[in-house]
Write a protein that holds these residues in place. Structure first.
Motif, PDB file in Angstrom:
ATOM      1  N   MET A  17       0.447   6.632   2.299  1.00  0.00           N
ATOM      2  CA  MET A  17       1.311   5.748   1.517  1.00  0.00           C
ATOM      3  C   MET A  17       2.784   5.974   1.841  1.00  0.00           C
ATOM      4  O   MET A  17       3.589   5.044   1.815  1.00  0.00           O
ATOM      5  CB  MET A  17       1.025   5.950   0.028  1.00  0.00           C
ATOM      6  CG  MET A  17      -0.386   5.514  -0.363  1.00  0.00           C
ATOM      7  SD  MET A  17      -0.878   6.032  -2.019  1.00  0.00           S
ATOM      8  CE  MET A  17       0.121   4.918  -3.011  1.00  0.00           C
ATOM      9  N   PHE A  18       3.156   7.224   2.168  1.00  0.00           N
ATOM     10  CA  PHE A  18       4.539   7.500   2.562  1.00  0.00           C
ATOM     11  C   PHE A  18       4.873   6.764   3.855  1.00  0.00           C
ATOM     12  O   PHE A  18       5.945   6.166   3.996  1.00  0.00           O
ATOM     13  CB  PHE A  18       4.747   9.007   2.733  1.00  0.00           C
ATOM     14  CG  PHE A  18       6.176   9.404   2.980  1.00  0.00           C
ATOM     15  CD1 PHE A  18       6.710   9.372   4.269  1.00  0.00           C
ATOM     16  CD2 PHE A  18       6.995   9.798   1.938  1.00  0.00           C
ATOM     17  CE1 PHE A  18       8.031   9.724   4.504  1.00  0.00           C
ATOM     18  CE2 PHE A  18       8.319  10.154   2.154  1.00  0.00           C
ATOM     19  CZ  PHE A  18       8.831  10.117   3.451  1.00  0.00           C
ATOM     20  N   ARG A  19       3.943   6.807   4.818  1.00  0.00           N
ATOM     21  CA  ARG A  19       4.178   6.116   6.078  1.00  0.00           C
ATOM     22  C   ARG A  19       4.326   4.613   5.860  1.00  0.00           C
ATOM     23  O   ARG A  19       5.168   3.957   6.499  1.00  0.00           O
ATOM     24  CB  ARG A  19       3.043   6.391   7.066  1.00  0.00           C
ATOM     25  CG  ARG A  19       3.230   5.735   8.427  1.00  0.00           C
ATOM     26  CD  ARG A  19       2.020   5.935   9.309  1.00  0.00           C
ATOM     27  NE  ARG A  19       1.930   7.277   9.824  1.00  0.00           N
ATOM     28  CZ  ARG A  19       2.544   7.701  10.929  1.00  0.00           C
ATOM     29  NH1 ARG A  19       3.306   6.870  11.634  1.00  0.00           N
ATOM     30  NH2 ARG A  19       2.396   8.937  11.342  1.00  0.00           N
ATOM     31  N   GLN A  20       3.536   4.051   4.938  1.00  0.00           N
ATOM     32  CA  GLN A  20       3.650   2.627   4.608  1.00  0.00           C
ATOM     33  C   GLN A  20       5.026   2.306   4.045  1.00  0.00           C
ATOM     34  O   GLN A  20       5.619   1.269   4.347  1.00  0.00           O
ATOM     35  CB  GLN A  20       2.575   2.228   3.595  1.00  0.00           C
ATOM     36  CG  GLN A  20       1.182   2.057   4.173  1.00  0.00           C
ATOM     37  CD  GLN A  20       1.014   0.703   4.845  1.00  0.00           C
ATOM     38  OE1 GLN A  20       1.718   0.382   5.787  1.00  0.00           O
ATOM     39  NE2 GLN A  20       0.085  -0.095   4.357  1.00  0.00           N
ATOM     40  N   SER A  21       5.539   3.200   3.210  1.00  0.00           N
ATOM     41  CA  SER A  21       6.834   2.961   2.556  1.00  0.00           C
ATOM     42  C   SER A  21       8.014   3.177   3.498  1.00  0.00           C
ATOM     43  O   SER A  21       8.989   2.420   3.469  1.00  0.00           O
ATOM     44  CB  SER A  21       6.993   3.876   1.339  1.00  0.00           C
ATOM     45  OG  SER A  21       6.054   3.569   0.333  1.00  0.00           O
ATOM     46  N   MET A  22       7.950   4.211   4.338  1.00  0.00           N
ATOM     47  CA  MET A  22       9.113   4.632   5.118  1.00  0.00           C
ATOM     48  C   MET A  22       9.002   4.343   6.618  1.00  0.00           C
ATOM     49  O   MET A  22       9.963   4.508   7.348  1.00  0.00           O
ATOM     50  CB  MET A  22       9.358   6.134   4.923  1.00  0.00           C
ATOM     51  CG  MET A  22       9.666   6.533   3.489  1.00  0.00           C
ATOM     52  SD  MET A  22      11.136   5.687   2.831  1.00  0.00           S
ATOM     53  CE  MET A  22      12.399   6.355   3.896  1.00  0.00           C
ATOM     54  N   GLY A  23       7.822   3.916   7.062  1.00  0.00           N
ATOM     55  CA  GLY A  23       7.666   3.594   8.470  1.00  0.00           C
ATOM     56  C   GLY A  23       7.546   4.804   9.374  1.00  0.00           C
ATOM     57  O   GLY A  23       7.626   4.681  10.597  1.00  0.00           O
ATOM     58  N   ARG A  24       7.356   5.968   8.785  1.00  0.00           N
ATOM     59  CA  ARG A  24       7.183   7.194   9.568  1.00  0.00           C
ATOM     60  C   ARG A  24       6.447   8.220   8.714  1.00  0.00           C
ATOM     61  O   ARG A  24       6.408   8.118   7.490  1.00  0.00           O
ATOM     62  CB  ARG A  24       8.515   7.750  10.039  1.00  0.00           C
ATOM     63  CG  ARG A  24       9.426   8.275   8.935  1.00  0.00           C
ATOM     64  CD  ARG A  24      10.850   8.385   9.405  1.00  0.00           C
ATOM     65  NE  ARG A  24      11.391   7.045   9.663  1.00  0.00           N
ATOM     66  CZ  ARG A  24      12.517   6.831  10.317  1.00  0.00           C
ATOM     67  NH1 ARG A  24      13.204   7.832  10.792  1.00  0.00           N
ATOM     68  NH2 ARG A  24      12.962   5.603  10.489  1.00  0.00           N
TER      69      ARG A  24
ATOM     70  N   GLY B  32       0.803  -1.212   0.000  1.00  0.00           N
ATOM     71  CA  GLY B  32       0.000   0.000   0.000  1.00  0.00           C
ATOM     72  C   GLY B  32       0.833   1.257   0.000  1.00  0.00           C
ATOM     73  O   GLY B  32       0.305   2.356   0.156  1.00  0.00           O
ATOM     74  N   GLY B  33       2.153   1.118  -0.149  1.00  0.00           N
ATOM     75  CA  GLY B  33       3.027   2.284  -0.137  1.00  0.00           C
ATOM     76  C   GLY B  33       3.185   2.906  -1.512  1.00  0.00           C
ATOM     77  O   GLY B  33       2.514   2.536  -2.477  1.00  0.00           O
TER      78      GLY B  33
END
Length: 290
Positions: A223-230, A182-183
């Motif tokens: 989606m950014f949080r999904q990709s980067m964990g923050r 979902g990122g």
């Protein structure tokens, strides 16, 4: 980015006359050639799109059934990586070559499908016609001076449009097994992170970053949080502080300049954030290495 293109080097050793060439910032290379009374065999470590500009009626391609012609203005040939082809140029031929790699095709694929293909195989084409290809190279590639730096954007855009058309209409694609996160897509994520790193001195906003990814603020943040964990603002602050720490330790710039270079609105804001992250104020950390 530079790349050694086999077909380019092979033609330079034949009767072909190099009229003009330019290496684009992406690593794609364009070359304008003239040839006559020549036989050439090429097997390349790259892909080649050959665009017939003028003449070429007496250009022959070796096939299992013998030498076949069919060239002429606005015909094109597509020679994928590792394909071997032999040519007999019996009369005048003016043509433009576009050389590219698998990586260029993969980047195009990521833009088209918003996910990374495992591989893209181009179809081999000889003496083919396509009005879209003709329009692109006639209007853009042949319509400007290749040696003017100001035309790099035009040439790069036209090359990208040509490759996009080839990938969409003259290729087969193999996909990796999907990883559902979902990122952001790899392409969008790379561009977003690069944009952040290049603009840390600016007051980056969520709207600005979302526009770079062509998403709404809500979807971009999720989606950014999904990709980067923050969250985006947490990542940006981390990058600001990492850059600031490196500049403080380098001991070359005044602390006020470092604060501005890293996007902090005031020296006190910078000092407070820095101490929370490192346990030291910038001046304290600098004093430890003095």
């Amino acid at each position: 980015m530079s790349h050694a293109y086999d077909t380019f080097e092979t033609l330079r050793q034949q009767n072909a006359v190099l009229r003009e060439t330019v290496a684009l910032n992406s690593g794609i290379q364009l070359a304008a050639w003239f040839n006559k009374h020549d036989t050439v065999t090429v097997k390349s470590n790259h892909h080649t799109l050959s665009l017939y500009v003028a003449d070429g009626y007496e250009s022959y391609h070796k096939t299992p059934g013998g030498w076949k012609n069919g060239g002429g203005p606005d015909r094109f040939c597509l020679m994928p990586k590792e394909s071997e082809s032999s040519w007999d140029i019996r009369d005048d031929l003016s043509f433009v070559h576009l050389y590219c790699t698998d990586e260029h095709l993969r980047e195009i694929g990521e833009k088209i499908w918003d996910k990374s293909p495992a591989s893209i195989a181009l179809d081999e084409k000889t003496f083919a016609s396509d009005p879209k290809i003709t329009t692109l190279y006639r209007q853009f590639l042949l319509g400007c001076d290749w040696q003017q730096p100001a035309n790099q954007l035009t040439l790069s855009t036209a090359s990208t449009l040509l490759l996009t058309h080839l990938v969409q209409h003259y290729s087969s694609v193999q996909w990796k097994l999907p990883v559902v996160t979902g990122g952001l897509s790899p392409y969008v994520l790379r561009n977003t992170l690069a944009y952040i790193d290049a603009n840390l001195s600016q007051p980056l906003t969520l709207d600005e970053l979302a526009q770079q990814a062509a998403l709404s603020e809500y979807h971009f943040a999720r989606m950014f949080r999904q990709s980067m964990g923050r969250a985006p603002h947490q990542y940006v602050m981390q990058q600001r502080l990492e850059k600031a720490k490196a500049l403080v330790l380098a001991n070359e710039l005044p602390l006020t300049e470092i604060a501005l270079a890293c996007g902090f609105s005031s020296a006190s804001h910078f000092s407070n954030r820095f101490k929370v992250a490192t346990g030291f104020t910038p001046s304290q950390l600098r004093a430890t290495i003095a």
